[in-house]
Design an enzyme around this catalytic site. Sequence first.
Site, PDB file in Angstrom:
ATOM      1  N   HIS A  43       0.693  -1.131   0.402  1.00 19.53           N
ATOM      2  CA  HIS A  43       0.306  -0.531  -0.026  1.00 19.53           C
ATOM      3  C   HIS A  43       0.711   1.471  -0.361  1.00 19.53           C
ATOM      4  CE1 HIS A  43      -3.591   1.938   1.600  1.00 19.53           C
ATOM      5  NE2 HIS A  43      -3.267   2.731   1.113  1.00 19.53           N
ATOM      6  N   GLU A  70      -2.511  -1.518  -3.331  1.00 17.12           N
ATOM      7  CA  GLU A  70      -3.895  -0.692  -3.098  1.00 17.12           C
ATOM      8  C   GLU A  70      -3.700   0.306  -2.602  1.00 17.12           C
ATOM      9  OE1 GLU A  70      -5.192  -3.333   0.655  1.00 17.12           O
ATOM     10  OE2 GLU A  70      -3.717  -2.275   1.815  1.00 17.12           O
ATOM     11  N   HIS A 190      -8.189  -5.952   6.998  1.00 12.88           N
ATOM     12  CA  HIS A 190      -8.186  -4.751   8.299  1.00 12.88           C
ATOM     13  C   HIS A 190      -8.840  -5.706   9.557  1.00 12.88           C
ATOM     14  CE1 HIS A 190      -6.718  -0.468   8.210  1.00 12.88           C
ATOM     15  NE2 HIS A 190      -7.180  -0.762   9.881  1.00 12.88           N
TER      16      HIS A 190
END
Length: 237
Positions: A43, A70, A190
């Site tokens: 990310h 991401e 998450h």
Amino acid sequence: MTKLSVNINKVATLRNARGGNNPDVERVACDCEKFGAEGITVHPRPDERHIRYQDVRLLKPLVTTEFNIEGNPIESFTSLVLEVLPKQVTLVPDGHDQLTSNHGWDTIENRAFLTDICRRFKEAGIRTSIFVDPDVRMVEGAKACGADRVELYTEPYASGYLADRDAAIAPFMEAAKAARDCGLGLNAGHDLSLVNLRFFHEQIPWLDEVSIGHAIICDALYMGLQETIRKYLDALK
């Protein structure tokens, strides 16, 4: 079978704290795959406080499983993804100074923007996933935007798990069913951990992929990376 994608951002955070190349992000990615991980997630953020854009370029030829990038599809991120051409891109609505992801897209309010972004990535042959809260409307909105998958933001599940796991999982089951009904693939991520992952998977066994980073790196401090990945894979059986 649900794939485990290891997010290696925290490894880059540790490296960046001292400069140099220790720990070696590229080596860790290869080791995760060697130990059984079925994907690598990164990310990159604009301030490059953990994974850097150049890390993404260097990792692409090394990752032999599934490479997932991401982030918020600002122009620099979009250009990077179209240059690297990963297997999957996950669109996340992060602010430029956000500590970590804390909500999903409003796929209705942002339909025009997300539709255009999905089109650009899909034309390049990249599977596109949209990060959403466990809300049936947002899942259906992602389908309308042209996404291939959604990734459910699982922090609310993780934070409510110990108090009442059945209540915590309920909205995720509804969102997961909505994704299945409208033909979307399903990812989740998450704050998933060894504490809560098995139950989540048991209740939603049609998950395509979970992306886990922080908990895996924390557990690896005590158990080692190889044993940690083995335990996460076992939780997905």
